[in-house]
Design an enzyme around this catalytic site. Structure first.
Site, short mmCIF file in Angstrom:
data_model
loop_
_atom_site.label_atom_id
_atom_site.label_comp_id
_atom_site.label_asym_id
_atom_site.label_seq_id
_atom_site.Cartn_x
_atom_site.Cartn_y
_atom_site.Cartn_z
N CYS A 2 0.78 -1.12 -0.09
CA CYS A 2 -0.11 -0.06 0.07
C CYS A 2 1.07 1.24 0.10
CB CYS A 2 -0.95 -0.01 1.19
SG CYS A 2 -2.12 -1.16 1.31
N ARG A 28 5.41 -0.58 -4.30
CA ARG A 28 5.12 -1.14 -3.27
C ARG A 28 4.22 -2.39 -3.09
NH1 ARG A 28 6.71 1.80 1.10
NH2 ARG A 28 4.75 0.86 2.25
N TRP A 74 -3.47 -2.58 -1.41
CA TRP A 74 -2.82 -4.00 -1.50
C TRP A 74 -4.13 -4.75 -0.55
CZ3 TRP A 74 -1.30 -8.40 1.10
CH2 TRP A 74 -0.76 -9.58 0.45
N ASN A 100 -2.81 2.87 5.69
CA ASN A 100 -2.05 1.34 5.61
C ASN A 100 -1.89 0.74 6.84
OD1 ASN A 100 -1.31 2.28 3.03
ND2 ASN A 100 0.88 2.96 3.42
N GLY A 101 -1.98 -0.89 6.77
CA GLY A 101 -1.99 -1.49 8.06
C GLY A 101 -3.35 -2.11 8.21
N GLU A 469 17.65 -18.44 -2.58
CA GLU A 469 17.52 -16.98 -3.08
C GLU A 469 17.14 -17.37 -4.85
OE1 GLU A 469 16.86 -12.98 -3.84
OE2 GLU A 469 16.45 -14.50 -2.07
N LYS A 473 13.49 -16.02 -6.59
CA LYS A 473 13.48 -15.27 -7.57
C LYS A 473 12.59 -15.96 -8.78
CE LYS A 473 15.02 -11.71 -6.11
NZ LYS A 473 14.62 -12.23 -4.88
N GLU A 476 9.17 -15.83 -7.94
CA GLU A 476 8.26 -14.32 -7.82
C GLU A 476 8.10 -13.92 -9.06
OE1 GLU A 476 10.44 -12.09 -3.83
OE2 GLU A 476 11.77 -12.49 -5.37
N HIS A 492 16.68 -37.26 0.26
CA HIS A 492 15.80 -37.51 1.31
C HIS A 492 14.31 -37.00 1.25
CE1 HIS A 492 19.29 -38.66 3.87
NE2 HIS A 492 19.92 -37.43 3.56
N LYS A 591 6.51 -4.68 -2.57
CA LYS A 591 7.81 -4.46 -2.00
C LYS A 591 8.22 -4.58 -0.45
CE LYS A 591 12.12 -3.34 -3.18
NZ LYS A 591 13.04 -4.47 -3.78
#
Length: 596
Positions: A2, A28, A74, A100-101, A469, A473, A476, A492, A591
């Site tokens: 947001c 964001r 968002w 926001n929140g 990572e 990526k 995402e 395993h 973000k």
């Protein structure tokens, strides 16, 4: 997640300023947007969709005034619809609020308001706020006092901005969600992040939890929620607004991948003395912990795993925790230094973990990219990675500089043997990363495996966080299934998923025991007809068993992790580009995750 923008004092340019600010906050993450202007009344325009949809909607309405607020939402409470988009109004239409929140007690407040005759038009928690303000105004309370009273009833996290008909001012407050003021002669700005107004000013004031701000024609004032004045320091933003542009690249992410050599130089500058073999980290004071606990989320958690290994090898017990788990079931701390790794310095789970650690008496440190962020202000120490602004949702240059910064942090706190060799490798990092950017064949590999069913990434030691990572990526920005594993874990269970359409990306550096064992794991997947891509410096013989090789310059294993990561960033980027994905704004992601 947001974004909030507020503006007072730009006259007829206020509306355009708000929309411009929202466009700077797109990174964001959001799924709807809106603006409200206040003069004699309050007029608003909002819509589900993107900023372009808001601009289209604005072309058919008339909004004017020199005081306004805007928002990119968002979704948390209710789906992305026009009704759920911010700003939200009261029954009279005289109050507009952006938020926001998460308001945790919204349901009880909403039930109370509905019983009193209020009508709600959205599914959001935010809508209770304008109705609370409405009740205060109806009782004869002055506008500013009405906003203060309404906010005092909220439980949870919030950054709130409100405008009221007949009052040419923006009122705002924060608790566990960032807000920053921007100051110019004749105009004042409010936003959840500096890029929203950086084109107009570099003078900023960061609000702290429990603070209330009033922006009007006379300027600004900050106080506590109960009205006590607060003296605030004016800070200067050191980065140029042009740094948030694409500079000719197709995507912010690609630009930021290519900015890594410069970001690494900024991270190292003034902190290392290669001749003396020492690291000088300013303003750390006397840090000699008996142990280190890292707390982080997402990409930063992968950096934390890497950092924990650095400290363990230097003889200091260290662990990395997912901040969301740490905050709700914090382990024993003892004399440990608790280090929050957070790009934005506003990640809600990481802030909660750091606050819990402080409650238990621990010293805390923020390893962050944002000067003046909440984490930097609240922790006992702040260590900046200096990556510069990162707009792409998927972290790239900030991960590389986090790895470099954690090396510096460890070297600055310990007397590790071999420091001179590590420092030399760190100094060579910018040039070696540039070499990979110039020579990588990751795009050709991406073309070969663009239609794979899923992707596996494996590595040992310092390369294990890089494997995690690399998989993140890929997930995402391509929306493809990808998993990262410690190399030895393949057999395993995950080996059951390996097929001829499951490429395995193996990060193998050096020729020691870890490399030899990973080569053995590569042979296991090769025997099951899985294609193998080796990311290697050529010191082992893994290339013999690979279908493709992404080459690394020989360097220290710690620096090799950064280089391997660069190849994997390019691999994910080019795969996403070939698949036509929205690379800078992946679906469902934000973000800065400012809710828990």
């Amino acid at each position: 997640m947001c974004g909030i923008i507020g503006c007072v004092g730009r006259g007829d340019e206020t509306l355009d300023t708000l929309v411009h600010g929202l466009s700077k906050l797109e990174y964001r993450g959001y799924d709807s947007a809106g603006v409200a202007m206040a003069s004699g009344g309050v007029d608003l325009c909002k819509t589900a969709g993107k900023i372009e949809d808001l601009r289209d909607a604005l072309s058919s309405v008339s909004l004017s005034g020199s005081v306004g607020i805007g928002h990119t939402r968002w979704s948390t409470h209710g789906p992305p619809t026009n009704a759920n988009a911010h700003p939200h109004q009261d029954c009279t239409g005289d109050v507009a609020v952006v938020h926001n929140g998460i308001i945790e007690n919204y349901q009880s407040l909403r039930d109370e308001l509905v019983s009193a005759g209020h009508t709600f038009t959205s599914d959001t928690d935010t809508e209770v706020v304008p109705h609370l303000i409405e009740d205060e105004l109806a009782d004869g309370t002055a506008p500013e006092a009405a906003v203060r009273s309404a906010i005092s009833r909220l439980e949870g996290s919030y950054a709130i901005a409100a405008v009221i008909a007949g009052t040419e001012a923006v009122f705002a407050a924060r608790h566990d969600s960032p807000l920053v003021l921007g100051l110019t002669e004749g105009a004042t700005f409010l936003a959840s992040d500096v890029p929203a107004f950086r084109d107009f000013t570099d003078q900023v004031i960061y609000l702290d939890d429990g603070e209330f701000a009033r922006l009007d024609a006379d300027g600004w004032a900050v106080s506590t929620l109960d009205g006590s004045p607060v003296e605030k320091e004016v800070n200067v933003v050191e980065w140029d607004p042009e740094e948030t542009g694409k500079s000719g690249y197709d995507h912010y992410m690609l630009k930021e991948i290519h900015e890594q050599p410069r970001a690494l130089r900024q991270c190292l500058r003034g902190r290392v003395d290669e001749m003396a073999g020492t690291v000088d980290i300013e303003d750390l004071g006397d840090l000699s912990p008996t142990g280190v606990q890292f707390v982080a989320c997402g990409t930063s958690y992968h950096a934390a795993l890497y950092g924990a290994q650095l400290f363990r090898e230097a003889g200091i017990p260290a662990q990395a925790f997912l901040a969301s788990e740490y905050a709700t079931a914090v382990p024993p701390i003892g004399d440990a230094l608790v280090v929050g790794v957070t790009q934005s310095g506003e990640t809600a789970d990481t802030l909660s973990a750091l606050r819990e650690a402080r409650k238990r008496g621990a010293r805390t440190m923020a390893v962050t990219n944002v000067v003046g962020s909440t984490a930097a202000r609240e922790c006992d120490h702040a260590f900046y990675i200096r990556a510069g602004p990162e707009i792409g949702v998927a972290a790239s240059k900030t991960f590389s500089t986090q790895l470099a910064a954690l090396n510096l942090l460890m070297l600055g706190m310990t007397n590790e043997e071999g420091a001179r060799e590590v420092i030399a490798a760190l100094r060579e990092l910018p040039g070696n990363v540039q070499r990979i950017l110039d020579e990588s064949n990751a795009e050709a590999v991406a073309e070969t495996y663009r239609d794979a069913d899923s992707y596996f990434f494996i590595g040992r030691g310092y390369q294990f966080p890089v494997a995690l990572e690399g998989a993140l990526k890929m997930k995402e920005i391509t929306y493809k299934h990808a998993e990262g594993f410690a190399s030895g874990e393949l057999k395993h269970g995950p080996l059951a998923l390996v097929t001829e359409n499951t490429p395995v990306f193996a990060v193998v550096t050096g020729d020691g025991e870890q490399a030899r064992k990973t080569v053995g794991n590569v042979k296991e997947v090769e025997a099951r007809d899985a294609p193998v891509v080796a990311i290697t410096d050529g010191q082992s013989d893994v290339g013999r068993y690979a279908d493709h090789v992404l080459e690394l310059p020989e360097t220290h294993p710690r620096a090799a992790a950064v280089l391997a990561n660069t190849h994997l960033q390019l691999l994910s980027y080019h795969t996403a580009a070939l698949l036509g994905r929205n690379i800078d704004k992946p679906r469902n992601l934000a973000k800065s995750v400012t809710v828990e």
